[in-house]
Motif scaffolding. Structure first.
Motif, PDB file in Angstrom:
ATOM      1  N   ASP A   1       0.722  -1.137   0.007  1.00 23.99           N
ATOM      2  CA  ASP A   1       0.193   0.027   0.004  1.00 23.99           C
ATOM      3  C   ASP A   1       0.890   1.224  -0.106  1.00 23.99           C
ATOM      4  OD1 ASP A   1       0.976  -0.619   2.451  1.00 23.99           O
ATOM      5  OD2 ASP A   1      -0.954   0.230   3.496  1.00 23.99           O
ATOM      6  N   ALA A   2       2.263   1.069  -0.158  1.00 23.13           N
ATOM      7  CA  ALA A   2       2.975   2.474  -0.220  1.00 23.13           C
ATOM      8  C   ALA A   2       2.295   3.313  -1.595  1.00 23.13           C
ATOM      9  CB  ALA A   2       4.485   1.786  -0.577  1.00 23.13           C
ATOM     10  N   GLU A   3       2.628   4.517  -0.958  1.00 24.56           N
ATOM     11  CA  GLU A   3       2.236   5.608  -1.918  1.00 24.56           C
ATOM     12  C   GLU A   3       3.454   6.578  -2.246  1.00 24.56           C
ATOM     13  OE1 GLU A   3      -2.328   6.509  -0.335  1.00 24.56           O
ATOM     14  OE2 GLU A   3      -0.506   6.962   1.005  1.00 24.56           O
ATOM     15  N   ALA A   4       4.643   6.389  -1.725  1.00 18.62           N
ATOM     16  CA  ALA A   4       5.603   7.182  -1.830  1.00 18.62           C
ATOM     17  C   ALA A   4       6.942   6.266  -1.565  1.00 18.62           C
ATOM     18  CB  ALA A   4       5.625   8.474  -1.408  1.00 18.62           C
ATOM     19  N   ILE A   5       8.011   6.749  -2.093  1.00 18.47           N
ATOM     20  CA  ILE A   5       9.509   6.215  -1.936  1.00 18.47           C
ATOM     21  C   ILE A   5      10.415   7.241  -1.456  1.00 18.47           C
ATOM     22  CG2 ILE A   5      11.358   4.716  -2.621  1.00 18.47           C
ATOM     23  CD1 ILE A   5       8.872   3.133  -2.321  1.00 18.47           C
ATOM     24  N   ALA A   6      11.210   7.029  -0.304  1.00 20.13           N
ATOM     25  CA  ALA A   6      11.958   8.069   0.073  1.00 20.13           C
ATOM     26  C   ALA A   6      13.343   7.324   0.051  1.00 20.13           C
ATOM     27  CB  ALA A   6      11.597   8.646   1.613  1.00 20.13           C
TER      28      ALA A   6
ATOM     29  N   ASP B   1      11.034   4.494  -9.759  1.00 18.38           N
ATOM     30  CA  ASP B   1      10.883   4.304 -11.201  1.00 18.38           C
ATOM     31  C   ASP B   1      10.137   3.143 -11.492  1.00 18.38           C
ATOM     32  OD1 ASP B   1      11.007   5.844 -13.822  1.00 18.38           O
ATOM     33  OD2 ASP B   1      12.369   4.104 -14.307  1.00 18.38           O
ATOM     34  N   THR B   2      10.724   1.863 -11.124  1.00 22.80           N
ATOM     35  CA  THR B   2      10.267   0.568 -11.197  1.00 22.80           C
ATOM     36  C   THR B   2       8.794   0.365 -10.769  1.00 22.80           C
ATOM     37  OG1 THR B   2      12.483  -0.122 -11.129  1.00 22.80           O
ATOM     38  CG2 THR B   2      10.734  -1.761 -10.698  1.00 22.80           C
ATOM     39  N   LEU B   3       8.576   1.127  -9.676  1.00 22.61           N
ATOM     40  CA  LEU B   3       7.136   1.016  -9.053  1.00 22.61           C
ATOM     41  C   LEU B   3       6.225   1.938  -9.580  1.00 22.61           C
ATOM     42  CD1 LEU B   3       8.091   0.121  -5.330  1.00 22.61           C
ATOM     43  CD2 LEU B   3       7.547  -1.544  -7.254  1.00 22.61           C
ATOM     44  N   GLY B   4       6.884   2.834 -10.372  1.00 19.40           N
ATOM     45  CA  GLY B   4       5.665   4.100 -10.827  1.00 19.40           C
ATOM     46  C   GLY B   4       5.071   5.041  -9.668  1.00 19.40           C
ATOM     47  N   LEU B   5       6.163   5.093  -8.492  1.00 23.37           N
ATOM     48  CA  LEU B   5       5.601   5.817  -7.227  1.00 23.37           C
ATOM     49  C   LEU B   5       6.238   7.284  -7.197  1.00 23.37           C
ATOM     50  CD1 LEU B   5       5.655   3.083  -4.520  1.00 23.37           C
ATOM     51  CD2 LEU B   5       3.428   4.267  -5.718  1.00 23.37           C
TER      52      LEU B   5
ATOM     53  N   LYS C   1       1.540   7.189   2.749  1.00 26.25           N
ATOM     54  CA  LYS C   1       2.125   6.081   3.109  1.00 26.25           C
ATOM     55  C   LYS C   1       3.472   5.783   2.554  1.00 26.25           C
ATOM     56  CE  LYS C   1      -1.882   3.846   4.638  1.00 26.25           C
ATOM     57  NZ  LYS C   1      -2.826   2.579   4.415  1.00 26.25           N
ATOM     58  N   VAL C   2       4.543   6.063   3.350  1.00 24.05           N
ATOM     59  CA  VAL C   2       5.991   5.999   2.609  1.00 24.05           C
ATOM     60  C   VAL C   2       6.783   4.729   2.985  1.00 24.05           C
ATOM     61  CG1 VAL C   2       8.093   7.433   2.558  1.00 24.05           C
ATOM     62  CG2 VAL C   2       6.080   8.433   2.676  1.00 24.05           C
ATOM     63  N   VAL C   3       7.553   4.242   2.003  1.00 23.89           N
ATOM     64  CA  VAL C   3       8.498   3.226   2.275  1.00 23.89           C
ATOM     65  C   VAL C   3       9.884   4.051   2.196  1.00 23.89           C
ATOM     66  CG1 VAL C   3       9.840   1.040   1.693  1.00 23.89           C
ATOM     67  CG2 VAL C   3       7.139   1.304   1.637  1.00 23.89           C
TER      68      VAL C   3
END
Length: 216
Positions: free
Chosen positions: A67-72, A87-91, A118-120
């Motif tokens: 359910d991740a909505e962004a990557i940091a 980029d791979t996940l399109g987030l 929600k950030v990973v």
């Protein structure tokens, strides 16, 4: 079939992203003696290793934090790998500085991170966990929820395990120190005689000192 942690450990050893010198230790910035030196930035120069890590980090996020909505990414070591994964996940992607800029907007988080997301977090290396959890704190202060962290490698220090537990941050790593020792022994990077010293270092790295070389 070998586990992922062993496969990646072998790859990191092969390209010298990780070096093991139990009888001629490195000195960390903290002043600690260390039989290991890790520089996962080197993986970016090897397309096969870089892509392997990108794919496996992305897979782990999909399987564990779907359910991740962004990557940091955590500066500086994980900036590039975080961008590849997002980029791979399109987030959406941001990265977190260790300290705010000293000019302009004095940003600590670079990019557009909307509150409520929600950030990973992506990290390249987990040692004591201090810098990684500072990034988590910055993201939380920005009004977002950190649902987990994925990293390339962990030293598995007990202090880090406790720190992540106390911070309420689930941590998953592609490889780790235990797997590294096994991979290094299997592939001839170390001798059986080195294993005890390497395991002792992880228990209390702040006071560890190398033993005198042996001739066997």
């Amino acid at each position: 079939m070998k586990n992922l942690d062993l496969i990646l450990a072998e790859k990191l050893l092969k390209i010298s992203a990780i070096k093991l010198q139990p009888e001629n230790p490195f000195t960390w910035a903290s002043g600690w003696n260390s039989p290991i030196y890790t520089d996962n930035r080197k993986t970016l120069s090897y397309p096969d290793v870089r892509n392997f890590i990108k794919v496996e980090l992305s897979r782990m996020i999909l399987e564990n934090f779907g359910d991740a909505e962004a990557i940091a990414g955590v500066a500086t070591g994980a900036i590039a790998q975080g961008a590849l994964v997002s980029d791979t996940l399109g987030l959406p992607y941001v990265y977190v500085r260790s300290t705010p800029k000293d000019h302009g907007l004095e940003n600590l988080i670079e990019g557009d991170l909307r509150p409520g997301k929600k950030v990973v977090v992506i990290e390249d290396l987990i040692s004591t966990g201090g810098s990684s959890l500072k990034a988590v704190e910055a993201i939380r202060k920005a009004g977002c929820e950190v649902i987990g962290m994925v990293a390339i490698f962990s030293y598995e220090f007990p202090v880090a395990v406790e720190a992540f537990k106390n911070a309420g941050v689930p941590l998953i790593t592609l490889s780790n120190y235990s797997a590294l020792i096994n991979a290094a022994l299997e592939t001839g990077f170390i001798r059986e005689a080195d294993v005890e010293a390497l395991r002792e270092w992880r228990k209390d790295p702040a006071v560890w000192t190398p033993k005198a070389p042996t001739n066997d």
